[in-house]
Write a protein that holds these residues in place. Sequence first.
Motif, PDB file in Angstrom:
ATOM      1  N   LEU A 128       0.828  -1.214   0.000  1.00 59.90           N
ATOM      2  CA  LEU A 128       0.000   0.000   0.000  1.00 59.90           C
ATOM      3  C   LEU A 128       0.860   1.260   0.000  1.00 59.90           C
ATOM      4  O   LEU A 128       0.546   2.241  -0.677  1.00 59.90           O
ATOM      5  CB  LEU A 128      -0.929  -0.007   1.224  1.00 59.90           C
ATOM      6  N   ARG A 129       1.968   1.241   0.759  1.00 56.49           N
ATOM      7  CA  ARG A 129       2.855   2.408   0.789  1.00 56.49           C
ATOM      8  C   ARG A 129       3.611   2.542  -0.531  1.00 56.49           C
ATOM      9  O   ARG A 129       3.741   3.639  -1.084  1.00 56.49           O
ATOM     10  CB  ARG A 129       3.824   2.276   1.958  1.00 56.49           C
ATOM     11  N   ALA A 130       4.124   1.414  -1.046  1.00 57.50           N
ATOM     12  CA  ALA A 130       4.990   1.465  -2.225  1.00 57.50           C
ATOM     13  C   ALA A 130       4.220   1.755  -3.509  1.00 57.50           C
ATOM     14  O   ALA A 130       4.688   2.516  -4.355  1.00 57.50           O
ATOM     15  CB  ALA A 130       5.757   0.147  -2.359  1.00 57.50           C
ATOM     16  N   ARG A 131       3.041   1.160  -3.644  1.00 58.47           N
ATOM     17  CA  ARG A 131       2.316   1.254  -4.912  1.00 58.47           C
ATOM     18  C   ARG A 131       1.145   2.215  -4.892  1.00 58.47           C
ATOM     19  O   ARG A 131       0.726   2.696  -5.950  1.00 58.47           O
ATOM     20  CB  ARG A 131       1.801  -0.143  -5.305  1.00 58.47           C
ATOM     21  N   ARG A 132       0.608   2.493  -3.719  1.00 61.51           N
ATOM     22  CA  ARG A 132      -0.574   3.361  -3.657  1.00 61.51           C
ATOM     23  C   ARG A 132      -0.333   4.613  -2.813  1.00 61.51           C
ATOM     24  O   ARG A 132      -1.219   5.457  -2.703  1.00 61.51           O
ATOM     25  CB  ARG A 132      -1.778   2.586  -3.090  1.00 61.51           C
ATOM     26  N   GLY A 133       0.806   4.727  -2.200  1.00 56.89           N
ATOM     27  CA  GLY A 133       1.114   5.907  -1.399  1.00 56.89           C
ATOM     28  C   GLY A 133       0.310   6.027  -0.126  1.00 56.89           C
ATOM     29  O   GLY A 133       0.189   7.117   0.435  1.00 56.89           O
ATOM     30  N   VAL A 134      -0.237   4.920   0.374  1.00 60.38           N
ATOM     31  CA  VAL A 134      -1.029   4.934   1.604  1.00 60.38           C
ATOM     32  C   VAL A 134      -0.096   5.048   2.806  1.00 60.38           C
ATOM     33  O   VAL A 134       0.922   4.345   2.892  1.00 60.38           O
ATOM     34  CB  VAL A 134      -1.899   3.663   1.715  1.00 60.38           C
ATOM     35  N   ASN A 135      -0.433   5.930   3.741  1.00 55.26           N
ATOM     36  CA  ASN A 135       0.396   6.129   4.930  1.00 55.26           C
ATOM     37  C   ASN A 135       0.518   4.818   5.700  1.00 55.26           C
ATOM     38  O   ASN A 135      -0.477   4.222   6.124  1.00 55.26           O
ATOM     39  CB  ASN A 135      -0.234   7.209   5.817  1.00 55.26           C
ATOM     40  N   GLU A 136       1.772   4.389   5.914  1.00 51.26           N
ATOM     41  CA  GLU A 136       2.004   3.093   6.557  1.00 51.26           C
ATOM     42  C   GLU A 136       1.782   3.118   8.054  1.00 51.26           C
ATOM     43  O   GLU A 136       1.699   2.056   8.675  1.00 51.26           O
ATOM     44  CB  GLU A 136       3.423   2.593   6.255  1.00 51.26           C
ATOM     45  N   VAL A 137       1.688   4.296   8.657  1.00 50.38           N
ATOM     46  CA  VAL A 137       1.436   4.361  10.095  1.00 50.38           C
ATOM     47  C   VAL A 137       0.103   3.698  10.419  1.00 50.38           C
ATOM     48  O   VAL A 137       0.005   2.834  11.306  1.00 50.38           O
ATOM     49  CB  VAL A 137       1.462   5.815  10.591  1.00 50.38           C
ATOM     50  N   VAL A 138      -0.935   4.095   9.684  1.00 48.71           N
ATOM     51  CA  VAL A 138      -2.265   3.544   9.938  1.00 48.71           C
ATOM     52  C   VAL A 138      -2.334   2.077   9.534  1.00 48.71           C
ATOM     53  O   VAL A 138      -2.814   1.220  10.285  1.00 48.71           O
ATOM     54  CB  VAL A 138      -3.336   4.363   9.192  1.00 48.71           C
ATOM     55  N   SER A 139      -1.847   1.764   8.323  1.00 51.82           N
ATOM     56  CA  SER A 139      -1.974   0.394   7.827  1.00 51.82           C
ATOM     57  C   SER A 139      -1.159  -0.592   8.659  1.00 51.82           C
ATOM     58  O   SER A 139      -1.621  -1.712   8.941  1.00 51.82           O
ATOM     59  CB  SER A 139      -1.545   0.317   6.358  1.00 51.82           C
ATOM     60  N   SER A 140       0.057  -0.212   9.088  1.00 49.75           N
ATOM     61  CA  SER A 140       0.859  -1.134   9.891  1.00 49.75           C
ATOM     62  C   SER A 140       0.266  -1.325  11.284  1.00 49.75           C
ATOM     63  O   SER A 140       0.300  -2.435  11.830  1.00 49.75           O
ATOM     64  CB  SER A 140       2.306  -0.635   9.990  1.00 49.75           C
ATOM     65  N   LEU A 141      -0.303  -0.263  11.852  1.00 52.49           N
ATOM     66  CA  LEU A 141      -0.960  -0.405  13.158  1.00 52.49           C
ATOM     67  C   LEU A 141      -2.189  -1.299  13.063  1.00 52.49           C
ATOM     68  O   LEU A 141      -2.442  -2.125  13.949  1.00 52.49           O
ATOM     69  CB  LEU A 141      -1.347   0.969  13.699  1.00 52.49           C
ATOM     70  N   MET A 142      -2.954  -1.165  11.998  1.00 55.77           N
ATOM     71  CA  MET A 142      -4.126  -2.024  11.813  1.00 55.77           C
ATOM     72  C   MET A 142      -3.704  -3.479  11.623  1.00 55.77           C
ATOM     73  O   MET A 142      -4.332  -4.395  12.171  1.00 55.77           O
ATOM     74  CB  MET A 142      -4.935  -1.538  10.621  1.00 55.77           C
ATOM     75  N   MET A 143      -2.634  -3.704  10.854  1.00 56.10           N
ATOM     76  CA  MET A 143      -2.149  -5.071  10.672  1.00 56.10           C
ATOM     77  C   MET A 143      -1.623  -5.641  11.985  1.00 56.10           C
ATOM     78  O   MET A 143      -1.724  -6.845  12.242  1.00 56.10           O
ATOM     79  CB  MET A 143      -1.057  -5.097   9.611  1.00 56.10           C
ATOM     80  N   SER A 144      -1.063  -4.785  12.830  1.00 54.73           N
ATOM     81  CA  SER A 144      -0.605  -5.242  14.135  1.00 54.73           C
ATOM     82  C   SER A 144      -1.789  -5.697  14.977  1.00 54.73           C
ATOM     83  O   SER A 144      -1.738  -6.746  15.638  1.00 54.73           O
ATOM     84  CB  SER A 144       0.148  -4.124  14.843  1.00 54.73           C
ATOM     85  N   PHE A 145      -2.869  -4.918  14.960  1.00 56.06           N
ATOM     86  CA  PHE A 145      -4.070  -5.297  15.705  1.00 56.06           C
ATOM     87  C   PHE A 145      -4.614  -6.627  15.200  1.00 56.06           C
ATOM     88  O   PHE A 145      -4.966  -7.517  15.989  1.00 56.06           O
ATOM     89  CB  PHE A 145      -5.120  -4.199  15.560  1.00 56.06           C
TER      90      PHE A 145
END
Length: 347
Positions: A128-145
Amino acid sequence: MTGRFIRLVAAPLLLALGLTACMLALMGVDPLAYFGLVVQRGLLSPSGLQAAITRMAPLLLVAASLILAFRAGIWNLGGDGQYLLGAVIAAAIAPALAGMMPHWLAWLVCFAAAAVTGAVWSLLPAWLRARRGVNEVVSSLMMSFLGLSLANVLIKFVFQDPGTTVPQTVTLPVADRLPRIGDGLLGGAVSSGVLVGLLAVLLVHGVMTRTAFGLRLRIVGANARAAVHAGLDVPRLTMVVFGLSAGLAGLAGAVDVLGIQGNVRAGWNPAYGLMVVPLVFLARFNGFAAIVFVFLFSVLSVGGESAARRLGVPNYVTLVTVAILLIGLAVGEALDRRRRATKAATA
């Protein structure tokens, strides 16, 4: 140089200790007695020092994971999920492998499986960060949950020890765990996992400061647009950094299980991923400084837990001290930059 050290390091440290002392005094606790117990039980006591050094093992690996990611401009805050999933996988396969192959080979297989698990769990936020520019702070925290929840599901329904009613994985026998080191000096009670952690931090520091690959990562972290103009494949490097960082977090979970815990219980989460973030910032992403701060934090944690039990104060007092220190360092850095800017403008 001495004045700058006082402003940037000594003053924030004294501020943190002073505010912590005031907080303890308001709680009706003698600050000198508390700090004395912390030093005595966490550093001067042989058993406390053994526990502190052993606790460093997973913390160092998490620190290596964060240094690699942060210096490359990647905010991988999903370390807790990656850590716990790596721990669960290592705990699940280690008892079976122990009876099938030599111990050293079983440990290596568990390390590899945990690292791959952590890396795989980071694929979505990395993509998501590399190809779509999505902020990894939110996505990585959600994946951690999600990772924490998945780990509990695996423990309760897939890898649960059938010999106990407690939801946990099969306990790895002590004889099959990582060997102890320091026999004679430290009583042989220190897990050799700390050597894995030290090696990881030093390796990451060397790669980031001494290799062309590390230079490319630092360029991406400093200015991604400039890196693109320089011809660097930023999306690919982003995916690689995410995978390596998450792999180290998963490896930390395996080292914790194979060297200390022996199993993983449902609901267990040491939350090392977010806990080490301020230590890495205090070290300014320097591997050698990170080792020192991790050691000090381990001593504070072990000594603080003992002091808390003896004096009846909450365990989070140590974390409050570290938080105040981090804020003080940030304020000191900001004031120092303003001072230098003002001096340059008037020169």
